[in-house]
Design a protein around this motif. Structure first.
Motif, PDB file in Angstrom:
ATOM      1  N   ILE A 118      -1.350 -65.948   6.864  1.00 21.49           N
ATOM      2  CA  ILE A 118      -2.492 -66.822   6.571  1.00 21.49           C
ATOM      3  C   ILE A 118      -3.680 -66.287   7.352  1.00 21.49           C
ATOM      4  CG2 ILE A 118      -3.422 -69.156   6.643  1.00 21.49           C
ATOM      5  CD1 ILE A 118      -1.103 -68.925   4.751  1.00 21.49           C
ATOM      6  N   ASP A 119      -4.664 -65.754   6.647  1.00 17.26           N
ATOM      7  CA  ASP A 119      -5.828 -65.166   7.313  1.00 17.26           C
ATOM      8  C   ASP A 119      -6.807 -66.233   7.784  1.00 17.26           C
ATOM      9  OD1 ASP A 119      -4.925 -62.576   7.068  1.00 17.26           O
ATOM     10  OD2 ASP A 119      -5.876 -62.271   5.130  1.00 17.26           O
ATOM     11  N   TYR A 140      -6.936 -68.345   2.503  1.00 20.12           N
ATOM     12  CA  TYR A 140      -6.961 -66.899   2.324  1.00 20.12           C
ATOM     13  C   TYR A 140      -5.704 -66.307   2.957  1.00 20.12           C
ATOM     14  CZ  TYR A 140     -11.891 -67.215   0.988  1.00 20.12           C
ATOM     15  OH  TYR A 140     -13.067 -67.518   0.354  1.00 20.12           O
ATOM     16  N   VAL A 141      -4.982 -65.477   2.188  1.00 21.76           N
ATOM     17  CA  VAL A 141      -3.761 -64.851   2.699  1.00 21.76           C
ATOM     18  C   VAL A 141      -3.834 -63.338   2.513  1.00 21.76           C
ATOM     19  CG1 VAL A 141      -2.414 -66.903   2.119  1.00 21.76           C
ATOM     20  CG2 VAL A 141      -2.470 -64.983   0.525  1.00 21.76           C
ATOM     21  N   SER A 142      -3.058 -62.632   3.303  1.00 22.42           N
ATOM     22  CA  SER A 142      -2.869 -61.196   3.114  1.00 22.42           C
ATOM     23  C   SER A 142      -1.377 -60.907   3.089  1.00 22.42           C
ATOM     24  CB  SER A 142      -3.560 -60.399   4.224  1.00 22.42           C
ATOM     25  OG  SER A 142      -3.046 -60.751   5.493  1.00 22.42           O
ATOM     26  N   TYR A 152       2.064 -63.611  -7.203  1.00 22.69           N
ATOM     27  CA  TYR A 152       1.871 -64.767  -6.340  1.00 22.69           C
ATOM     28  C   TYR A 152       2.197 -66.037  -7.126  1.00 22.69           C
ATOM     29  CZ  TYR A 152      -0.816 -61.242  -3.817  1.00 22.69           C
ATOM     30  OH  TYR A 152      -1.207 -60.103  -3.169  1.00 22.69           O
ATOM     31  N   TRP A 154       2.107 -70.070  -6.314  1.00 20.93           N
ATOM     32  CA  TRP A 154       1.850 -71.213  -5.428  1.00 20.93           C
ATOM     33  C   TRP A 154       2.530 -72.453  -5.971  1.00 20.93           C
ATOM     34  CZ3 TRP A 154      -0.663 -71.114  -0.763  1.00 20.93           C
ATOM     35  CH2 TRP A 154      -1.390 -69.970  -0.450  1.00 20.93           C
ATOM     36  N   GLN A 161      -3.909 -64.685  -5.470  1.00 20.43           N
ATOM     37  CA  GLN A 161      -3.522 -64.421  -4.087  1.00 20.43           C
ATOM     38  C   GLN A 161      -3.997 -65.540  -3.170  1.00 20.43           C
ATOM     39  OE1 GLN A 161      -4.633 -60.571  -2.600  1.00 20.43           O
ATOM     40  NE2 GLN A 161      -4.282 -61.109  -0.463  1.00 20.43           N
ATOM     41  N   ASN A 162      -5.236 -65.996  -3.356  1.00 20.74           N
ATOM     42  CA  ASN A 162      -5.814 -67.026  -2.495  1.00 20.74           C
ATOM     43  C   ASN A 162      -5.944 -68.336  -3.256  1.00 20.74           C
ATOM     44  OD1 ASN A 162      -6.278 -65.114  -0.347  1.00 20.74           O
ATOM     45  ND2 ASN A 162      -7.990 -64.338  -1.551  1.00 20.74           N
ATOM     46  N   THR A 164      -8.252 -71.710  -3.908  1.00 19.28           N
ATOM     47  CA  THR A 164      -9.601 -72.250  -3.782  1.00 19.28           C
ATOM     48  C   THR A 164      -9.669 -73.583  -4.512  1.00 19.28           C
ATOM     49  OG1 THR A 164     -10.351 -71.047  -5.757  1.00 19.28           O
ATOM     50  CG2 THR A 164     -10.675 -69.965  -3.612  1.00 19.28           C
TER      51      THR A 164
END
Length: 302
Positions: A118-119, A140-142, A152, A154, A161-162, A164
């Motif tokens: 988790i960025d 935001y993830v990397s 990905y 969720w 990827q992220n 929002t």
């Protein structure tokens, strides 16, 4: 003769009288014992599909020498081929019936561990969404390791990827790489408390009077709070006001806002209607005044 290698040799034998005879002697050898890797497992360039997995295999081919062969692996296996292997370096010694040997080294590789980080999370003065019930959270993830490309998934069915434009709550992310290796992570987004509102009003005492007031209390939110009343007042409370409808919009630090309407009522206008019975004679004391009163707020005093 001894100590001879493979080849053809000529020998001549001569006796004491000078008589002699000759002969050719050929010594043959087995073909070279040769062990080779015929094939290895391959998962997008790696021999093991996922970090720490044990699905590698090695297929060995052997020729030459004098069979049958025996197999001695560095992991104590004695079969020609190996399966169910983890990443690492393996060596094989092949021995034929004459004790001739050949060695094969087999390195098996694996991808780096698939890791999600988790960025950053959205931050609104310590909360991850700006207002109670808002959908402006961001995650935001990397991802590193494994074998790209990643997919990905969720828990809210987002495939990006992220994340929002999401509300408060706990979200789970499952990442799958090209070799079907998986990693997962959970993250929780927070929100401010719901804004609470309460009010009390004092009605004007008389028709047309400006002694009414409104007292409000706004809570459960991130301070400071600003107030905008429909009569252009910016104070929290109203004083010295006439009857009428008043609307207030209150805005908290994160930009969350709500509104409320409050109505003040005034009494009806106090009216007096009088009826007079006049005196009939000079000096009489039997006159009467009759009053009819309406409006205002009872009881009346005279």
């Amino acid at each position: 003769a001894s100590g001879l290698g493979a080849g053809t040799y000529s020998v001549t034998v001569t006796d004491i009288n000078g008589c002699n005879t000759s002969s050719l002697v050929t010594i043959v050898q087995p073909t070279l014992l040769n062990a080779q890797i015929f094939s290895k497992s391959d998962f997008a360039g790696f021999n093991i599909n996922c970090f720490g997995a044990s699905n590698g295999y090695v297929d060995i081919t052997v020729n030459g020498g004098t069979g049958a062969y025996t197999y001695t692996w560095s992991n104590s296996a004695t079969t020609q081929d190996l399966t169910g292997l983890t990443a690492g370096n393996y060596s094989l010694v092949v021995t034929d019936v004459n004790g001739c040997k050949d060695t094969v080294n087999v390195p098996l590789t694996e991808p780096n561990q698939l890791i999600i980080t988790i960025d950053s999370l959205s931050n609104y003065n310590g909360y991850n969404t700006s207002c109670f019930g808002s959908n402006n959270g961001i995650v935001y993830v990397s991802v590193m390791g494994g074998v790209t490309n990643y997919t990905y998934t969720w828990s809210n069915n987002t495939a990006n990827q992220n994340l929002t434009n999401v509300g408060a709550g706990t979200y789970s992310l499952l990442v799958t790489d090209q070799n079907k290796c998986i990693a997962n992570i959970d993250t929780t987004l927070t929100q401010p408390h719901a804004i609470t509102f309460s009010s009390s009003a004092t009605q004007p005492l008389c028709f047309g009077a400006s002694n009414g007031s409104v007292n409000i209390t706004v809570g459960g939110c991130v301070i400071p709070i600003t107030y905008n009343w429909s009569n252009s007042t910016t104070n929290e409370d109203l004083t010295n006001i006439t009857s009428g409808a008043y609307t207030v919009v209150y805005t908290v630090k994160n930009g969350c806002k709500d509104s409320a309407a409050i109505t003040l009522n005034q009494p009806m206008a106090l009216t007096l209607v009088k009826k007079i019975d006049g005196l009939r004679c000079h000096g009489d004391t039997i006159g009467n005044v009759f009053l009819t009163i309406d409006g205002g707020t009872i009881p009346y005093t005279y």
